[in-house]
Design an enzyme around this catalytic site. Structure first.
Site, PDB file in Angstrom:
ATOM      1  CG  ASP A   1      -1.927  -0.857   7.443  1.00 26.84           C
ATOM      2  OD1 ASP A   1      -2.678   0.081   7.163  1.00 26.84           O
ATOM      3  OD2 ASP A   1      -1.625  -1.936   6.778  1.00 26.84           O
TER       4      ASP A   1
ATOM      5  CB  THR B   1       2.532   0.442   5.717  1.00 26.13           C
ATOM      6  OG1 THR B   1       1.281   0.093   6.222  1.00 26.13           O
ATOM      7  CG2 THR B   1       3.538   0.017   7.147  1.00 26.13           C
TER       8      THR B   1
ATOM      9  NE  ARG C   1      -2.214  -4.738  -1.177  1.00 26.06           N
ATOM     10  CZ  ARG C   1      -1.534  -4.021  -0.224  1.00 26.06           C
ATOM     11  NH1 ARG C   1      -0.382  -4.499   0.559  1.00 26.06           N
ATOM     12  NH2 ARG C   1      -2.214  -3.016   0.403  1.00 26.06           N
TER      13      ARG C   1
ATOM     14  CG  ASP D   1       0.902  -3.436   9.979  1.00 20.85           C
ATOM     15  OD1 ASP D   1       1.913  -2.751   9.506  1.00 20.85           O
ATOM     16  OD2 ASP D   1       0.407  -4.114   9.503  1.00 20.85           O
TER      17      ASP D   1
ATOM     18  CG  ASP E   1       3.858  -8.097   7.935  1.00 20.05           C
ATOM     19  OD1 ASP E   1       5.203  -8.741   8.536  1.00 20.05           O
ATOM     20  OD2 ASP E   1       2.853  -9.036   7.765  1.00 20.05           O
TER      21      ASP E   1
ATOM     22  CB  ALA F   1     -13.775   8.278  19.079  1.00 18.94           C
TER      23      ALA F   1
ATOM     24  N   GLY G   1       0.783  -1.358  -0.087  1.00 19.96           N
ATOM     25  CA  GLY G   1       0.070  -0.051  -0.223  1.00 19.96           C
ATOM     26  C   GLY G   1       0.866   1.117  -0.154  1.00 19.96           C
TER      27      GLY G   1
ATOM     28  NE  ARG H   1      -1.344  -5.719   6.879  1.00 24.28           N
ATOM     29  CZ  ARG H   1      -0.420  -6.521   7.009  1.00 24.28           C
ATOM     30  NH1 ARG H   1      -0.549  -7.443   6.155  1.00 24.28           N
ATOM     31  NH2 ARG H   1       0.436  -6.267   7.747  1.00 24.28           N
TER      32      ARG H   1
HETATM   33  O1  F6P Z   1      -1.572  -1.647   4.180  1.00 31.00           O
HETATM   34  C1  F6P Z   1      -2.214  -0.514   3.788  1.00 31.00           C
HETATM   35  C2  F6P Z   1      -3.710  -0.656   3.388  1.00 31.00           C
HETATM   36  O2  F6P Z   1      -4.387   0.503   3.015  1.00 31.00           O
HETATM   37  C3  F6P Z   1      -4.368  -1.419   4.590  1.00 31.00           C
HETATM   38  O3  F6P Z   1      -4.920  -0.499   5.591  1.00 31.00           O
HETATM   39  C4  F6P Z   1      -5.774  -1.825   3.778  1.00 31.00           C
HETATM   40  O4  F6P Z   1      -6.367  -2.898   4.733  1.00 31.00           O
HETATM   41  C5  F6P Z   1      -5.157  -2.477   2.670  1.00 31.00           C
HETATM   42  O5  F6P Z   1      -3.773  -1.628   2.279  1.00 31.00           O
HETATM   43  C6  F6P Z   1      -5.929  -2.314   1.295  1.00 31.00           C
HETATM   44  O6  F6P Z   1      -5.255  -2.665   0.430  1.00 31.00           O
HETATM   45  P1  F6P Z   1      -5.404  -2.688  -1.136  1.00 31.00           P
HETATM   46  O7  F6P Z   1      -5.268  -1.391  -1.571  1.00 31.00           O
HETATM   47  O8  F6P Z   1      -4.669  -3.660  -1.792  1.00 31.00           O
HETATM   48  O9  F6P Z   1      -6.829  -3.146  -1.376  1.00 31.00           O
END
Ligand code: F6P
Length: 329
Positions: A131, A129, A75, A133, A106, A190, A14, A175
């Site tokens: 995320d 990323t 990807r 993570d 990752d 929130a 991503g 993710r």
């Molecule tokens: O890893 C970044 C991210 O935006 C995640 O937050 C999300 O789940 C995923 O990529 C979406 O991936 P794609 O763009 O391949 O659908």
């Protein structure tokens, strides 16, 4: 003068705001070291297809403020196959690449580890990323911008929630990681934050959640109520949750999925600075001949983590949950 090396960069997985500043930092620092730099297009796909461009000052002098990535990202399912890995390794040899810098998350680091079994050059990871993570860094490149973007959106949704006395379920990305939800939830005040890290038993969690929302709305009818929910955290969608809340509380409830806006836009200062720091440090490690590591920043200190250890996020998740529990009002 150090041996002239040829460094290749990929941005993989991503896209994240701050990838361009990282490409800029690597390129400018590497050129200062008298190294050559190329950028493969579209992540590992560019390696496999031998699709790349040379990177010079001219390519990077005007990109620090731009979202996305000038060498594109993707990807790459082929990296899960032996033939894809062999092709990628051959391409690096053919191009006389000494060092590969992988800016990604990752999955990209797993690809790097697999590639290392077929190619003996240096591989350095930079966490990129939204995320956040990855073990071995407090933040990944893109996270600060994603939080700010999510926050801006939640603030706007709050206005409607307030005006219409509605309940809103706002889904954020991440993710399988709830850190965007936790931080954006904290920053936006929130009323509820929903993420896997906080859920042991989904049914119990949902029952309690609905009771809490009903109680809070009953005590303050003019209340706006916002739930920030991490994607993939429940077996039901944000819309289904909003419908269930409406049925349970009698209060009009809506959902909003923030989605890809969180990946776009100009990187905020925090991401530009992190990207610049990590890019420069990566080139220093190239110079030192290191391999199989990711560069991160923890508690203000630059550190390296073995690529193999970057997916072990158990301890940092505990820290984030503890912070959330301590500071949520
Ligand atoms: O890893 C970044 C991210 O935006 C995640 O937050 C999300 O789940 C995923 O990529 C979406 O991936 P794609 O763009 O391949 O659908």
């Amino acid at each position: 003068m150090s041996k002239q090396k040829r460094i290749a960069i990929i941005t993989s997985g991503g896209d994240a705001p701050g990838m361009n500043p990282a490409i800029r930092a690597i390129t400018l620092k590497a050129l200062k070291c008298n190294f050559q730099v190329i950028g493969y297009y579209c992540g590992y796909n560019g390696l496999i297809d031998e699709h790349y461009t040379e990177l010079t000052t001219r390519h990077v002098n005007d990109i620090i403020h731009r979202g996305g990535t000038i060498i594109k990202s993707a990807r790459c399912p082929a990296m899960h196959t032996e033939s894809g890995l062999l092709q990628a390794a051959n391409s690096l040899r053919k191009c006389h690449v000494d060092s590969l810098i992988v800016i990604g998350g990752d999955g990209s680091f797993k690809g790097a580890e697999a590639l290392a079994k077929h190619w003996s050059g240096q591989i350095i990871g930079i966490p990129g990323t939204i995320d956040n993570d990855i073990n071995g860094t407090d933040a990944t490149i893109g996270f600060y911008t994603a939080i700010d973007t999510a926050l801006g959106c939640i603030d706007k949704i709050r206005d409607t929630a307030q005006a219409f006395e509605r309940t809103f379920v706002v889904e954020v990305m991440g993710r399988d990681c709830g850190i965007i939800a936790m931080e954006a939830g904290l920053a936006s005040g929130a009323e509820q934050i929903i993420c896997k890290e906080l859920i042991d038993d989904e049914q119990l969690f949902l029952d309690k959640l609905k009771e809490d929302v009903a109680l809070s709305l009953a005590n303050d009818a003019a209340h706006s109520y916002v739930l920030v929910m991490a994607e993939h955290s429940l077996s039901i969608s944000a819309q289904e949750l909003a419908e269930q809340l409406k049925t349970h509380t009698g209060v009009d409830s809506r959902s909003a999925i923030l989605g890809y806006v969180q990946r776009g836009g100009a990187p905020v200062a925090g991401d530009r600075i992190l990207a610049t720091q990590l890019g420069i440090e990566a080139v220093k490690h190239v110079k030192l001949g290191h391999t199989g590591i990711m560069i991160g920043v923890e508690n203000g200190q630059v550190k390296t983590t073995k690529l193999a250890d970057t997916s072990d996020t158990h301890a940092r998740n505990i820290d984030f949950v503890a912070k959330l529990k301590e500071y949520r009002l």
